[in-house]
Design an enzyme around this catalytic site. Structure first.
Site, PDB file in Angstrom:
ATOM      1  N   LYS A  53       0.857  -1.186   0.000  1.00 50.66           N
ATOM      2  CA  LYS A  53       0.000   0.000   0.000  1.00 50.66           C
ATOM      3  C   LYS A  53       0.893   1.234   0.000  1.00 50.66           C
ATOM      4  O   LYS A  53       1.679   1.435   0.911  1.00 50.66           O
ATOM      5  CB  LYS A  53      -0.897   0.001   1.238  1.00 50.66           C
ATOM      6  N   CYS A  70       0.224  14.541  -7.366  1.00 53.26           N
ATOM      7  CA  CYS A  70      -0.240  13.708  -8.477  1.00 53.26           C
ATOM      8  C   CYS A  70      -1.379  12.797  -8.021  1.00 53.26           C
ATOM      9  O   CYS A  70      -1.317  12.214  -6.943  1.00 53.26           O
ATOM     10  CB  CYS A  70       0.928  12.861  -8.991  1.00 53.26           C
ATOM     11  N   CYS A  72      -2.809  10.809 -10.790  1.00 49.26           N
ATOM     12  CA  CYS A  72      -2.912   9.857 -11.902  1.00 49.26           C
ATOM     13  C   CYS A  72      -1.867   8.748 -11.815  1.00 49.26           C
ATOM     14  O   CYS A  72      -1.903   7.813 -12.588  1.00 49.26           O
ATOM     15  CB  CYS A  72      -2.794  10.579 -13.244  1.00 49.26           C
ATOM     16  N   CYS A  81       3.093  16.406  -8.590  1.00 50.60           N
ATOM     17  CA  CYS A  81       2.581  16.407  -9.962  1.00 50.60           C
ATOM     18  C   CYS A  81       3.602  17.026 -10.910  1.00 50.60           C
ATOM     19  O   CYS A  81       4.225  18.037 -10.596  1.00 50.60           O
ATOM     20  CB  CYS A  81       1.281  17.205 -10.026  1.00 50.60           C
ATOM     21  N   HIS A  85      -0.688  13.919 -16.052  1.00 51.47           N
ATOM     22  CA  HIS A  85      -2.113  13.625 -16.186  1.00 51.47           C
ATOM     23  C   HIS A  85      -2.668  14.109 -17.524  1.00 51.47           C
ATOM     24  O   HIS A  85      -3.633  13.545 -18.031  1.00 51.47           O
ATOM     25  CB  HIS A  85      -2.914  14.229 -15.019  1.00 51.47           C
TER      26      HIS A  85
END
EC number: 2.6.1.3
Length: 106
Positions: A53, A70, A72, A81, A85
Site C-alpha cells: 500500500k 499527483c 494519476c 505532480c 495527467h
C-alpha cells in the site's frame, strides 16, 4: 426421408456449427482481449510496486504556500505532480487532475 426433412437437418447442422463457432469466438475474446484491458486500467502502473500500500504523509507546516500532488500515478516526480495527467487524460479519455493544497488567503 422427404425433401423438407433433409433441409431441416441441414439447417440444424448449420445452426449448431454457427453457435459453436460463436461460443469459441466469445471465449477467445474474453481470454485474450478483455484481460489486456484489465491490466491497462490499473491505477498505479509502476510506483513502489513492492509495497502492498503506497502512502505518503506530509506535515502541513512543511508544505509552504502551495503543494501540487499527483493523482494519476504517472508523474516522474511522484507524489508531486509533473503534468503527466494531461497525456494520461488524452490517452484514456479520463479527466483526472492534480490535488492542489494551498494556504487560505486571509
Amino acid at each position: 426421408m422427404s425433401m423438407t426433412s433433409s433441409v431441416r437437418v441441414e439447417w440444424i447442422a448449420a445452426v449448431t456449427i454457427a453457435a459453436g463457432t460463436a461460443a469459441i469466438g466469445y471465449l477467445a475474446y474474453k481470454r485474450f482481449y478483455v484481460k489486456d484491458h484489465r491490466n491497462k486500467s490499473m491505477v498505479n502502473p509502476h510506483i513502489q510496486k513492492d509495497n502492498p500500500k503506497v502512502v505518503h504523509a506530509f506535515d502541513m507546516e512543511d508544505l509552504g504556500d502551495k503543494a501540487v500532488y499527483c493523482r494519476c500515478w504517472r508523474s516522474k516526480k511522484f507524489p508531486l505532480c509533473d503534468g503527466s495527467h494531461t497525456k494520461h487524460n488524452e490517452e484514456t479519455g479520463d479527466n483526472v487532475g492534480p490535488l492542489i493544497i494551498k494556504k487560505k488567503d486571509t
